[in-house]
Enzyme design. Structure first.
Site, short mmCIF file in Angstrom:
data_model
loop_
_atom_site.label_atom_id
_atom_site.label_comp_id
_atom_site.label_asym_id
_atom_site.label_seq_id
_atom_site.Cartn_x
_atom_site.Cartn_y
_atom_site.Cartn_z
N SER A 199 -3.95 -1.54 14.76
CA SER A 199 -4.70 -0.35 15.17
C SER A 199 -5.30 -0.56 16.55
O SER A 199 -5.64 -1.69 16.93
CB SER A 199 -5.83 -0.05 14.18
N TYR B 147 -13.69 -4.51 11.22
CA TYR B 147 -12.39 -3.85 11.09
C TYR B 147 -11.55 -4.10 12.34
O TYR B 147 -10.36 -4.44 12.26
CB TYR B 147 -12.58 -2.35 10.88
N GLY C 119 0.81 -1.21 0.00
CA GLY C 119 0.00 0.00 0.00
C GLY C 119 0.85 1.26 0.00
O GLY C 119 0.52 2.23 0.68
N ALA C 120 1.92 1.26 -0.80
CA ALA C 120 2.89 2.36 -0.76
C ALA C 120 2.55 3.51 -1.70
O ALA C 120 3.35 4.43 -1.85
CB ALA C 120 4.28 1.82 -1.11
N ASN C 121 1.38 3.48 -2.30
CA ASN C 121 1.05 4.52 -3.28
C ASN C 121 0.36 5.74 -2.68
O ASN C 121 0.12 6.72 -3.37
CB ASN C 121 0.15 3.94 -4.38
N THR C 122 0.06 5.69 -1.38
CA THR C 122 -0.65 6.82 -0.78
C THR C 122 -0.46 6.81 0.74
O THR C 122 -0.08 5.80 1.32
CB THR C 122 -2.17 6.75 -1.10
N GLY C 123 -0.72 7.95 1.36
CA GLY C 123 -0.78 8.03 2.82
C GLY C 123 0.44 7.52 3.55
O GLY C 123 1.58 7.81 3.20
N GLY D 175 1.73 4.57 3.72
CA GLY D 175 2.59 3.70 2.94
C GLY D 175 3.56 4.48 2.08
O GLY D 175 4.75 4.14 1.99
#
Length: 309
Positions: A161, A189, A28-32, A34
């Site tokens: 979390s 979640y 998930g390194a494409n945003t936020g 990550g």
């Protein structure tokens, strides 16, 4: 006692760390979080694999990282691996591709995840939070064991979390797939984030002796795309919460701390928040039998043959 806190950012907690010659992979390194995690790992000299579902978004994030570095990060330090955690077959393919590169993996940051209010199923029929947040990462990590072992000293970091406080898991692990219970987005979640921590603890118990250490963390409450699918009332509440939220650089700090601090080079089975060791937030994560049982159930659900047990 660490000198870092909830106000520390990812660059501060990794200052002075030299990751030259190290290979890292961030899901998930494409945003936020990550993207920030990938950026700072590369800034410290690591070669970073950006494991993402969407190639176009990953390439855009890569260019942003390189352009913002003012020459400190080269394009050669970042590459892309397609990873769709919604499909176990796709996860297996991604792991095979990475292994074909014959690259020792020193740092694995399992960061990707979803948080949605509606009930949704993965391609394999699993409740989406469990399927993507837990099972996808469970299978991916286990399939990369040889790459982690080849590093001769590796760290696995699970982004969990404090939402695990909403979890409804029982010691008997009843109805993991939400087939009998009335569905709740928040509770499912929470279940998946508790599973992240239980997986991290059991993985560390199994593989710390081989030099692969796993830790989990709560990054904090951050304004990222994770909440993009939430209801309008939830998002409006988020607007009022903005002054209390962490920035993305501060949110990524605990991931960087767990991944790069010399203090945890050979320590695992821990839980972090605000760049500090914290007491585990759920009793099931301290239950070795429950963690082992979840491991076995996860092997069954992902059809993973655990030949190294």
């Amino acid at each position: 006692m660490t000198r870092f806190s909830r106000r520390s950012n990812a660059e501060q907690v990794s200052e002075g760390v030299d990751l030259s010659g190290k290979n890292a992979l961030v899901t998930g390194a494409n945003t936020g979080l990550g993207q920030e995690t990938a950026r700072v790992l590369a800034l410290r000299g690591a070669h970073v694999t950006m494991a993402c579902r969407n190639r176009a978004k990953a390439m855009e994030a890569k260019q942003e990282i390189v352009d913002s570095s003012v020459g400190k990060i080269s394009e050669a330090q970042l590459d892309f691996l397609e990873l769709d955690l919604n499909s176990l077959a796709a996860v297996r393919t991604s792991a095979e591709v990475f292994k074909e590169w014959q690259r020792p993996l020193h740092l694995l940051i399992n960061n990707a995840g979803i948080m949605i209010p509606m009930e949704r199923r993965t391609e394999d029929g699993f409740e989406a939070h469990m399927g993507i947040n837990h099972l996808g990462h469970f299978l991916f990590t286990n399939l990369l064991l040889d790459s982690l072992s080849a590093a001769k000293g590796a760290r696995v970091v699970m982004v969990s979390s404090s939402a695990m406080g909403m979890a409804t898991l029982t010691p008997q692990l009843q109805d993991l797939n939400w087939e009998s219970r009335k569905f709740s987005g928040f509770r499912s979640y929470g279940d998946s984030k508790l599973m992240n921590l239980m997986f991290s603890n059991e993985f560390n118990r199994r593989y710390a002796g081989e030099g692969i250490f796993a830790n989990a963390l709560h990054p904090g409450v951050i304004a990222t795309e994770l909440a993009r699918d939430q209801s309008i009332p939830f998002m409006l509440l988020g607007v009022f919460m903005l002054p209390l939220m962490k920035t993305v650089p501060r949110g990524a700090a605990t991931s960087l701390y767990a991944a790069t601090s010399p203090d945890y080079e050979q320590r695992g089975g821990l839980f972090f928040s605000d760049c500090r060791e914290k007491k585990v937030l759920h009793k099931l994560a301290q239950d070795e039998d429950a963690c082992a049982a979840l491991w076995q159930r996860s092997c069954q659900m992902t059809d993973f043959a655990d030949n190294r047990s």
